[in-house]
Write a protein that holds these residues in place. Structure first.
Motif, short mmCIF file in Angstrom:
data_model
loop_
_atom_site.label_atom_id
_atom_site.label_comp_id
_atom_site.label_asym_id
_atom_site.label_seq_id
_atom_site.Cartn_x
_atom_site.Cartn_y
_atom_site.Cartn_z
N ALA A 1 0.81 -1.11 0.04
CA ALA A 1 0.01 -0.19 0.03
C ALA A 1 0.86 1.32 -0.14
O ALA A 1 2.06 1.09 0.57
N VAL A 2 0.23 2.39 -0.63
CA VAL A 2 1.13 3.49 -0.51
C VAL A 2 1.26 3.94 0.86
O VAL A 2 0.18 4.20 1.40
N PRO A 3 2.37 4.47 1.16
CA PRO A 3 2.58 4.91 2.79
C PRO A 3 1.70 6.27 2.96
O PRO A 3 1.83 6.97 2.15
N GLY A 4 0.89 6.04 3.77
CA GLY A 4 0.08 7.18 4.16
C GLY A 4 0.24 7.95 5.62
O GLY A 4 1.13 7.05 6.30
N GLU A 5 -0.05 8.96 6.00
CA GLU A 5 0.21 9.41 7.21
C GLU A 5 -0.47 8.63 8.46
O GLU A 5 -0.34 9.00 9.60
N GLY A 6 -1.65 8.06 7.87
CA GLY A 6 -2.72 7.56 8.84
C GLY A 6 -2.07 6.01 9.11
O GLY A 6 -1.31 5.45 8.63
N SER A 7 -2.84 5.39 10.12
CA SER A 7 -2.89 3.87 10.24
C SER A 7 -3.05 3.14 8.99
O SER A 7 -3.91 3.40 8.31
N GLU A 8 -2.44 1.92 8.87
CA GLU A 8 -2.71 1.02 8.01
C GLU A 8 -2.71 1.50 6.54
O GLU A 8 -3.16 1.08 5.71
N GLY A 9 -1.60 2.58 6.31
CA GLY A 9 -1.73 3.28 4.94
C GLY A 9 -2.72 4.01 4.52
O GLY A 9 -2.60 4.51 3.27
N PHE A 10 -3.79 4.24 5.35
CA PHE A 10 -5.00 5.26 4.82
C PHE A 10 -4.18 6.64 4.74
O PHE A 10 -3.66 7.04 5.66
N GLY A 11 -4.70 7.31 3.59
CA GLY A 11 -4.16 8.80 3.59
C GLY A 11 -5.24 9.58 3.34
O GLY A 11 -6.52 9.32 3.24
N GLY A 12 -5.19 10.96 3.77
CA GLY A 12 -6.06 11.92 3.53
C GLY A 12 -7.04 12.48 5.21
O GLY A 12 -7.56 13.24 5.03
N SER A 13 -6.54 11.66 6.12
CA SER A 13 -7.02 12.25 7.26
C SER A 13 -6.30 13.26 8.05
O SER A 13 -6.83 13.99 8.73
N VAL A 14 -4.99 13.34 7.83
CA VAL A 14 -4.19 14.46 8.42
C VAL A 14 -3.66 15.20 7.41
O VAL A 14 -3.73 16.69 7.29
N GLN A 15 -3.02 14.76 6.23
CA GLN A 15 -2.61 15.58 5.22
C GLN A 15 -3.66 16.20 4.50
O GLN A 15 -4.72 15.80 4.41
N ASP A 16 -3.23 17.16 3.59
CA ASP A 16 -4.22 17.74 2.67
C ASP A 16 -4.58 16.86 1.62
O ASP A 16 -3.63 16.00 1.29
N PRO A 17 -5.81 16.53 1.37
CA PRO A 17 -6.20 15.39 0.41
C PRO A 17 -5.48 15.50 -0.95
O PRO A 17 -5.11 14.62 -1.61
N ALA A 18 -5.17 16.93 -1.34
CA ALA A 18 -4.53 17.14 -2.50
C ALA A 18 -3.12 16.30 -2.54
O ALA A 18 -2.47 15.85 -3.45
N ASP A 19 -2.49 16.45 -1.18
CA ASP A 19 -1.07 15.69 -0.98
C ASP A 19 -1.02 14.30 -1.21
O ASP A 19 -0.30 13.60 -1.79
N SER A 20 -2.24 13.84 -0.50
CA SER A 20 -2.36 12.33 -0.46
C SER A 20 -2.65 11.80 -1.97
O SER A 20 -2.23 10.78 -2.31
N ALA A 21 -3.48 12.60 -2.61
CA ALA A 21 -3.80 12.30 -3.91
C ALA A 21 -2.55 12.24 -4.84
O ALA A 21 -2.31 11.46 -5.65
N GLY A 22 -1.57 13.27 -4.46
CA GLY A 22 -0.30 13.53 -5.29
C GLY A 22 0.50 12.32 -5.11
O GLY A 22 1.09 11.79 -6.10
N LEU A 23 0.52 11.88 -4.03
CA LEU A 23 1.67 10.62 -3.60
C LEU A 23 1.10 9.43 -4.19
O LEU A 23 1.78 8.70 -4.82
N MET A 24 -0.33 9.21 -4.15
CA MET A 24 -0.82 7.93 -4.81
C MET A 24 -0.88 7.94 -6.18
O MET A 24 -0.54 6.95 -7.00
N MET A 25 -1.02 9.29 -6.64
CA MET A 25 -0.83 9.42 -8.52
C MET A 25 0.50 9.20 -8.78
O MET A 25 0.84 8.45 -9.70
#
Length: 450
Positions: free
Chosen positions: A305-329
């Motif tokens: 899974a793409v490393p996220g700032e949240g638990s278990e690799g989930f992104g978008g909870s702390v980061q700006d959604p655009a930053d999380s989307a950029g990492l996954m893209m």
């Protein structure tokens, strides 16, 4: 934005080596003049013609003088490159701006610029600058585009110096380069009524209401700006410092987007292949769910899974959604086929933490893998699958009966499953899946899908 400089027109401490390099830079015209001069000199010696000897010497010396002058030219040129934007979708252009600055005290001669560009982005751009005065600047630009995903280096920039007669050309290379990231094309998905979307709260508000109260019983130390009405006096007396009650944070809905990258699951290649449609669909779903306020995880069949700032690799909870989307893209820009033959690793990840919505983009499934995917449904909230028939995508035909059987098998396990015909638009399938989910859940107290 990158920049670099070429000092003094010649690098290195070995002047002889630099002179040999300058001689190797003789152009076709310079070599022709030199050969003609030598031939004329030989003929003049044999025939005893002094006038022909002078002509031969002139023809031979002219390119050598040009080499010496160009070799001894001393000036400094600085260059910078500005790439906007640095991340583009497939088929979208990016603009590259080059700036040349003469930082020496002497004007330059004829300068020819060439930027190294991968062939996927087009032909190499070339520019000619007639003369740059001392301290002067010149700006040129070009555009690049690619129909293929990936990360493509731009540079290094090459500077070719030429004498006024075109007898000699010397090449100098800058060291700096930029990287253009070409991500999958995304499609705007319709804002259908999604399960648990209200205010971005967890899987339905049942869990949020059950878990959240006005206050958490665990206090924390007072911070400047905290409301004094939240002071927890019993804890303040116990710890000897001002303590306040924690505020319960509402739980946000989770969504896992599963991308099947198995090489055995896809046939064909290129921008119009089934695999590229699956990657593009995954990107569209990720961006859509992040915009709807979900915490999103990108998962592949390899279990990574793409490393996220949240638990278990989930992104978008702390980061700006655009930053999380950029990492996954950025991850999807370089994703490729895996050598695995099954989806067991992804199933293990979902077993460990698979609550929330599951959106899967799947390739060809055999009976064993279809049964494994069907069991994934039991570990998630709602589950939606888009099953591709790579054979139909390769030939342009209709979806085969085997794929329809796999879709039917997933539906019987509780999935909202759809077969993806060649050239289908995800927005239309997304709408169909929402309608199918609503019909299937019409008799349940919590209908809809997310």
């Amino acid at each position: 934005m990158t920049s670099a400089a070429v000092p003094d027109g010649q690098r290195g401490d070995d002047d002889r080596g630099g002179l040999r390099a300058a001689l190797s830079g003789l152009t076709t015209r310079g070599r022709s003049f030199l050969a003609a001069g030598v031939a004329a000199a030989v003929c003049a010696y044999v025939l005893g013609q002094a006038d022909l000897l002078r002509v031969g010497l002139l023809l031979a010396v002219l390119p050598l003088v040009c080499v010496l002058v160009l070799h001894r030219t001393r000036y400094r040129v600085a260059a910078s490159r500005l790439l906007t934007p640095q991340r583009v979708e497939t088929g979208t252009e990016a603009r590259v701006q080059l700036r040349m600055e003469n930082v020496s005290k002497l004007p330059t001669g004829l300068l020819m610029l060439q930027d190294h560009v991968p062939y996927m982005l087009g032909s190499r751009p070339r520019f000619v600058l007639d003369r740059v005065e001392a301290g002067g600047r010149r700006e040129v630009s070009y555009r690049v585009r690619s129909d293929l995903r990936g990360r493509f280096p731009l540079g290094p920039l090459q500077l070719r110096l030429s004498d006024p007669f075109g007898m000699c050309e010397l090449t100098r290379s800058f060291s700096a380069y930029d990287t253009l990231t070409v991500v999958p094309r995304t499609e705007v998905l319709p804002p259908v009524g999604l399960f648990g979307e209200a205010a971005g709260h967890g899987e339905g508000q049942r869990r949020a209401l059950a878990l959240s109260g006005d206050d958490d019983v665990i206090p924390r130390a007072y911070r400047h700006g905290d409301d004094l009405r939240r002071v927890h006096w019993r804890s303040t007396a116990r710890y000897g410092e001002l303590m306040v009650r924690r505020e319960e944070q509402p739980q946000r809905a989770r969504c896992t987007v599963l991308l099947d990258t198995r090489e055995v699951a896809y046939r064909g290649a290129g921008p119009d292949s089934a695999f590229e449609w699956a990657v593009s669909g995954t990107a569209s779903a990720l961006v859509h769910m992040l915009e709807r306020g979900y915490t999103v995880r990108l998962l592949t069949d390899t279990g990574s899974a793409v490393p996220g700032e949240g638990s278990e690799g989930f992104g978008g909870s702390v980061q700006d959604p655009a930053d999380s989307a950029g990492l996954m893209m950025d991850t999807l820009a370089v994703v490729d086929h895996s050598e695995g033959a099954g989806l067991s690793r992804a199933s293990d990840v979902l077993r460990a933490g698979g609550d929330g919505l599951l959106v899967a983009f799947l390739g060809d499934l055999d009976e064993e893998q279809a049964a494994l995917v069907a069991r994934m449904r039991g570990r998630t909230g709602a589950a939606v699958a888009f099953v591709l028939d790579s054979g139909a995508w390769l030939t342009g035909g209709s979806v085969s009966g085997a794929v329809e059987d796999r879709v039917r098998q997933l539906r019987e396990a509780g999935w909202t499953a759809l077969a993806v015909p060649p050239g289908a638009r995800l927005a239309e399938l997304w709408q169909q899946a929402a309608g199918a989910r609503a019909e299937a859940a019409a008799d349940t107290p919590y209908g809809g899908w997310s």
